[in-house]
Write an enzyme that holds these catalytic residues in place. Sequence first.
Site, PDB file in Angstrom:
ATOM      1  N   CYS A 113       4.443  11.039   5.773  1.00 52.06           N
ATOM      2  CA  CYS A 113       4.414  10.177   4.580  1.00 52.06           C
ATOM      3  C   CYS A 113       4.292  11.037   3.311  1.00 52.06           C
ATOM      4  O   CYS A 113       4.875  10.719   2.269  1.00 52.06           O
ATOM      5  CB  CYS A 113       3.237   9.210   4.627  1.00 52.06           C
ATOM      6  SG  CYS A 113       3.470   7.812   5.731  1.00 52.06           S
ATOM      7  N   CYS A 144      10.621   1.510   3.246  1.00 49.66           N
ATOM      8  CA  CYS A 144      10.272   2.819   3.803  1.00 49.66           C
ATOM      9  C   CYS A 144      11.528   3.675   3.976  1.00 49.66           C
ATOM     10  O   CYS A 144      12.488   3.261   4.639  1.00 49.66           O
ATOM     11  CB  CYS A 144       9.563   2.642   5.147  1.00 49.66           C
ATOM     12  SG  CYS A 144       9.107   4.206   5.896  1.00 49.66           S
ATOM     13  N   CYS A 165      -2.735 -10.557   3.226  1.00 47.34           N
ATOM     14  CA  CYS A 165      -1.410 -10.203   3.764  1.00 47.34           C
ATOM     15  C   CYS A 165      -0.581 -11.451   4.119  1.00 47.34           C
ATOM     16  O   CYS A 165      -1.055 -12.356   4.819  1.00 47.34           O
ATOM     17  CB  CYS A 165      -1.612  -9.319   4.991  1.00 47.34           C
ATOM     18  SG  CYS A 165      -0.104  -8.935   5.877  1.00 47.34           S
ATOM     19  N   ASP A 213       0.897  -5.921  22.906  1.00 44.74           N
ATOM     20  CA  ASP A 213       0.365  -6.673  21.779  1.00 44.74           C
ATOM     21  C   ASP A 213      -0.930  -7.440  22.029  1.00 44.74           C
ATOM     22  O   ASP A 213      -1.886  -7.317  21.276  1.00 44.74           O
ATOM     23  CB  ASP A 213       1.454  -7.633  21.259  1.00 44.74           C
ATOM     24  CG  ASP A 213       1.085  -8.283  19.944  1.00 44.74           C
ATOM     25  OD1 ASP A 213       0.245  -7.735  19.239  1.00 44.74           O
ATOM     26  OD2 ASP A 213       1.638  -9.340  19.631  1.00 44.74           O
ATOM     27  N   CYS A 234       6.239 -10.883   7.455  1.00 46.42           N
ATOM     28  CA  CYS A 234       6.627 -10.250   6.187  1.00 46.42           C
ATOM     29  C   CYS A 234       7.121  -8.842   6.505  1.00 46.42           C
ATOM     30  O   CYS A 234       6.524  -8.142   7.326  1.00 46.42           O
ATOM     31  CB  CYS A 234       5.427 -10.199   5.247  1.00 46.42           C
ATOM     32  SG  CYS A 234       5.684  -9.200   3.766  1.00 46.42           S
TER      33      CYS A 234
END
Length: 307
Positions: free
Chosen positions: A186, A244, A212, A132, A237
């Site tokens: 997708c 999904c 966002c 990260d 969030c």
Amino acid sequence: MNKHEITQKLKQKASELGFELSGATPAAHSPDYPFFLDWLQKGYKGGMNYLDRRKAERGNPQSLLPGAKSIFCVALSYNPNPEHYPLLEKHPISCYAWGKDYHEVLGAKLKTLSDYLSMELAPVSNAKWYVDTGPVLERSYAAAAGLGWLGKNTLLLNKKLGSFLFLGEILTDAELVPDEPVENLCKTCTACLDACPVGALEEAGVLNANKCISYLTLEHRSDFVGNPDLHGYLAGCDLCQTVCPYNEKAPAGREEPFRPRPEILELTGEKASRFNESDFKNFTKNSALERIKYPMWKRNTNKGTAI
Ligand code: B12
Ligand code: SF4
Ligand code: SF4
């Protein structure tokens, strides 16, 4: 040991350490780098100036480890247990922060894996690992290494495991056998784009952090500009992930430390808004929320929650 044996043993060790997914890709410039630069230029980073500061390194793994030949990418699932799934609908804390800090959990495993590579499998090699916080385009490399594809919500998504996955990687100057990217599945689905309540997904695969909720609650340091609706969230969030279809079918993550802490299960909006600084520090200790400062928490709680 040849590169096939090294790669195979490294994958085996990654799996023993609990990583559900792993794969290798050459330590080359990412073909996605121009998108990243374009994204910065459009101002979609909001106030995350650290992304600008080390942008040259982000495009070039060689600047992080001179002579790097491969990037070994891993993913660890934090998909909640079925019993906790209903919490996703109303809990004010995103599930990425329900348990122990993922930097710690993945960091410990990656250190073991990296030492195994550079001390046992390829003893004259050098390695550097990141979770990260390093200047690495983690999703792009993970996709190139075949861990999944980049969904329209921008998340790395795997057909079997969904997108509630944390990513990490090891840069190494040992040569590994690269994996192939997988097909983007997708297709015609737009569930995440439709579900984002603030229009932060400007188009498929492009997130504008200024709008966002995850950015506003976790990364935006000062008072809000205008009066953004945080939709009951205090930190992070999950809305573009819970809808999904691949997450609906995904098995729960196996990592015990990512299960919700008792303080998470007991949290109410009222409690959250009454935290003084020391309550807040206790609540966020050893979790990914330690990065939020108390004034940000107060600012977020002033907006209210759904519980
Ligand atoms: C900055 C950042 C954020 C920002 C910006 C997010 C974003 N989408 O860019 C904010 C604060 C909003 C954020 C939120 C979250 N984050 Co975050 N974040 C990062 C960080 C540090 C850098 C990401 C980055 O460089 N963004 C800039 C954009 C341009 O890059 P990108 O999203 O990686 O996009 C690449 C490709 O999609 C492609 N691309 C981009 N646009 C386009 C367009 C087209 C047409 C094409 C073809 C390609 C393409 O090129 C890009 C560059 O490689 C990474 C860690 C890291 N070092 O990579 C974690 C990381 C992405 N975050 C992570 C997580 C878990 C989250 C949250 C779920 C946390 C939460 N619950 O709130 C949310 C998810 C929100 C979302 N829908 O993305 C995980 C994602 C794991 C996964 N499965 O993908 C990461 C990888 C950390 C980790 N090590 O696990 N995050
Ligand atoms: S994290 Fe929330 S606000 Fe951000 S893009 Fe996803 S649904 Fe929209
Ligand atoms: S919700 Fe649909 S479009 Fe969005 S990432 Fe998942 S499969 Fe892709």
